[in-house]
Design a protein around this motif. Structure first.
Motif, short mmCIF file in Angstrom:
data_model
loop_
_atom_site.label_atom_id
_atom_site.label_comp_id
_atom_site.label_asym_id
_atom_site.label_seq_id
_atom_site.Cartn_x
_atom_site.Cartn_y
_atom_site.Cartn_z
N GLN A 111 5.53 1.22 5.10
CA GLN A 111 4.54 1.24 6.18
C GLN A 111 4.26 2.64 6.72
OE1 GLN A 111 5.49 -1.42 9.38
NE2 GLN A 111 3.37 -1.45 10.11
N LYS A 112 5.34 3.38 7.03
CA LYS A 112 5.16 4.72 7.63
C LYS A 112 4.53 5.67 6.63
CE LYS A 112 8.24 5.33 11.49
NZ LYS A 112 9.60 4.79 11.41
N GLU A 113 5.12 5.67 5.41
CA GLU A 113 4.68 6.62 4.38
C GLU A 113 3.18 6.51 4.10
OE1 GLU A 113 5.74 7.55 -0.29
OE2 GLU A 113 6.98 6.15 0.83
N TYR A 114 2.66 5.27 4.09
CA TYR A 114 1.26 5.08 3.75
C TYR A 114 0.38 4.78 4.97
CZ TYR A 114 2.54 5.21 -1.14
OH TYR A 114 2.99 5.62 -2.37
N GLY A 115 0.95 4.85 6.15
CA GLY A 115 0.17 4.60 7.36
C GLY A 115 -0.42 3.20 7.41
N LEU A 116 0.36 2.21 6.98
CA LEU A 116 -0.16 0.83 6.96
C LEU A 116 -0.10 0.22 8.36
CD1 LEU A 116 1.64 -0.57 3.76
CD2 LEU A 116 -0.70 0.29 3.92
N THR A 117 -1.19 -0.38 8.80
CA THR A 117 -1.15 -1.10 10.07
C THR A 117 -0.68 -2.52 9.78
OG1 THR A 117 -3.38 -1.96 9.82
CG2 THR A 117 -3.16 0.18 10.92
N ARG A 118 -0.42 -3.28 10.85
CA ARG A 118 -0.01 -4.67 10.65
C ARG A 118 -1.16 -5.47 9.98
NH1 ARG A 118 3.76 -8.92 13.41
NH2 ARG A 118 5.20 -7.21 13.22
N ASP A 119 -2.38 -5.14 10.36
CA ASP A 119 -3.52 -5.85 9.73
C ASP A 119 -3.61 -5.54 8.24
OD1 ASP A 119 -4.35 -7.34 11.80
OD2 ASP A 119 -6.07 -6.09 12.37
N HIS A 120 -3.32 -4.27 7.86
CA HIS A 120 -3.30 -3.96 6.43
C HIS A 120 -2.29 -4.85 5.72
CE1 HIS A 120 -4.64 0.44 7.40
NE2 HIS A 120 -5.68 -0.29 7.06
N ILE A 121 -1.09 -4.93 6.30
CA ILE A 121 -0.02 -5.70 5.64
C ILE A 121 -0.43 -7.16 5.52
CG2 ILE A 121 2.37 -6.52 5.90
CD1 ILE A 121 3.10 -3.80 6.97
N ASP A 164 10.22 -11.46 11.72
CA ASP A 164 11.57 -11.82 11.26
C ASP A 164 12.12 -10.77 10.29
OD1 ASP A 164 11.42 -14.09 12.70
OD2 ASP A 164 11.15 -15.46 11.00
N HIS A 165 11.28 -10.35 9.34
CA HIS A 165 11.72 -9.36 8.36
C HIS A 165 12.05 -8.03 9.06
CE1 HIS A 165 10.31 -12.14 5.30
NE2 HIS A 165 10.71 -11.32 4.35
N ALA A 166 11.16 -7.62 9.98
CA ALA A 166 11.37 -6.33 10.67
C ALA A 166 12.68 -6.37 11.46
CB ALA A 166 10.17 -6.02 11.57
N ALA A 167 12.94 -7.52 12.11
CA ALA A 167 14.17 -7.63 12.91
C ALA A 167 15.40 -7.54 12.00
CB ALA A 167 14.16 -8.96 13.67
N ILE A 198 7.25 -8.68 1.53
CA ILE A 198 7.12 -8.24 2.93
C ILE A 198 8.07 -7.07 3.19
CG2 ILE A 198 7.36 -8.93 5.36
CD1 ILE A 198 6.49 -11.70 4.59
N TYR A 199 9.29 -7.15 2.67
CA TYR A 199 10.22 -6.02 2.82
C TYR A 199 9.64 -4.76 2.18
CZ TYR A 199 14.25 -8.70 4.54
OH TYR A 199 15.11 -9.44 5.30
N VAL A 200 9.06 -4.93 0.99
CA VAL A 200 8.52 -3.75 0.28
C VAL A 200 7.42 -3.10 1.14
CG1 VAL A 200 7.24 -2.99 -1.77
CG2 VAL A 200 9.06 -4.71 -2.00
N LEU A 201 6.51 -3.93 1.66
CA LEU A 201 5.41 -3.35 2.45
C LEU A 201 5.92 -2.70 3.74
CD1 LEU A 201 2.66 -6.08 1.98
CD2 LEU A 201 2.69 -3.79 1.00
N LEU A 202 6.91 -3.35 4.38
CA LEU A 202 7.44 -2.76 5.62
C LEU A 202 8.14 -1.43 5.34
CD1 LEU A 202 8.82 -5.87 7.56
CD2 LEU A 202 6.86 -4.45 8.17
N SER A 203 8.81 -1.34 4.19
CA SER A 203 9.52 -0.09 3.90
C SER A 203 8.54 1.04 3.56
CB SER A 203 10.54 -0.29 2.78
OG SER A 203 9.85 -0.60 1.60
#
Ligand code: HEM
Length: 331
Positions: free
Chosen positions: A110-120, A85-88, A103-108
């Motif tokens: 995600q790329k910079e720190y190479g976070l996978t969905r499991d990390h989040i 929902d947040h990503a959409a 959740i918004y903070v982690l998604l923003s």
């Protein structure tokens, strides 16, 4: 009182993590149920801890982990939906007016720190597990100690009411800096009742010597913060609730929640110490000061201070066995 404090902290963490509609959608109740199941699993008995070789047998692993797998599926369903929902909303720029929850903070990032969905998902679960019970238990133990010592509760109430301008409805963040006794009460509660009494298990990278004992490299190290907080070598009247010891000018006046010395380790120390220390302090100070400001508290009719059951239940966190029942009167 226990129920009220638990809901308060759970709702607060839920909102910070997943946004302002968490209560309306009933998500707070689901998060609380899952967090409680996790806490039971983390603090429970695990046969592999005692017989590690059994952990290599598939059948034992299957039986021992059955409940963990079931709860993992429920976490996955809940968190996947929230993250989707947040990503959409981010993809279609609908998030611009939303509170920037965790959740918004982690998604923003995600790329910079190479976070996978499991990390989040793991970080989000960590927030619930680490942030809910700890703050709730501290508040509950603080109210328990204060109700057993009414003269200390009165002293705290006087400080709080003195620091809030007349007619103000609630204590706000701006009123808190002058409340030194409030901070001392919270420290003293954490000294006697650290919610995570053995911290989290650490692992030694190099061999070292502690008090004449050699700790080899790669050893699991468990630190007993509870015992340090009650050590008669560091504390006078070590088993008594005496917040005054943390006031400036007294013996422990300079001891901080992020201590340089190791007699007070409720939040751990060093680079793995609790990252939630400031958030926890703000939450506990805000709630405790408002409870003191708005109400006078009493035990249920016929109950005396010495009747309050102080039995604790041991797990990864240590909580009171009995619920705390108090009767409020508007101040
Ligand atoms: C009174 C409240 C709290 C207490 C007493 C407490 C205590 C602790 C302790 C003792 C540790 C382990 C430190 C170590 O092993 O050296 C820890 C870790 C942690 N805490 Fe807290 N905590 C509290 C509140 C919070 C809150 C509100 C959050 C987040 C919102 C939080 C997030 C975490 C996390 C993520 C870790 C793991 C850190 C790591 O492994 O590197 N805690 N906490």
């Amino acid at each position: 009182m226990s129920e009220l404090l638990h809901s308060f902290v759970n709702n607060l963490v839920c909102r910070a993590v997943s946004g302002k509609f968490s209560m309306e959608e009933g998500r707070n109740r689901l998060f609380r149920e899952l967090t409680d199941i996790n806490a039971g699993l983390l603090g429970g008995f695990h046969i592999q801890d005692y017989f590690p070789s059994l952990g290599r047998i598939e059948l034992v692993r299957k039986v021992a982990c059955a409940k963990t797998r079931r709860v993992r599926k429920r976490w996955d369903d809940l968190l996947d939906k929230l993250i989707d929902d947040h990503a959409a909303r981010m993809a279609t720029h609908q998030d611009e007016d939303d509170d920037k929850d965790f959740i918004y903070v982690l998604l923003s990032l995600q790329k910079e720190y190479g976070l996978t969905r499991d990390h989040i998902k793991a970080i989000l679960i960590d927030m619930f597990e680490a942030g809910t019970d700890t703050s709730y238990m501290t508040l509950e133990f603080a109210m328990t100690e204060l109700i057993r010592k009414p003269h200390l509760m009165k002293k705290l109430q006087e400080e709080v009411r003195r620091n809030v301008p007349a007619g103000q409805e609630m204590v706000t963040e701006d009123n808190l800096p002058g409340m030194t006794y409030l901070k001392a009460v919270i420290k003293e509660t954490l000294r006697l009742h650290p919610p995570v009494p053995l911290l989290l298990p650490h692992y030694s990278l190099d061999a070292c010597e502690v008090a004449g004992y050699t700790i080899p490299a790669n050893t699991r190290v468990v630190v007993n913060a509870w015992a340090l907080g009650r050590h008669s070598g560091y504390w006078e009247r070590e088993n008594e609730f005496v917040p005054e010891r943390f006031l400036s000018g007294d013996v422990a006046g300079g001891v901080d929640l992020k201590p340089n010395e190791f007699q007070f380790l409720a939040f751990g120390s060093g680079r793995r110490m609790c990252p939630g220390v400031h958030s926890a302090s703000a939450t506990i100070e805000a709630m405790l000061s408002n409870l003191m400001y708005r109400f006078d508290w009493q035990l249920p009719a016929g109950m005396k201070a010495e009747d309050v059951d102080m039995t604790e239940v041991f797990g990864i966190t240590v909580s009171r066995k009995e619920k705390l029942l108090l009767v409020p009167q508007a101040a």
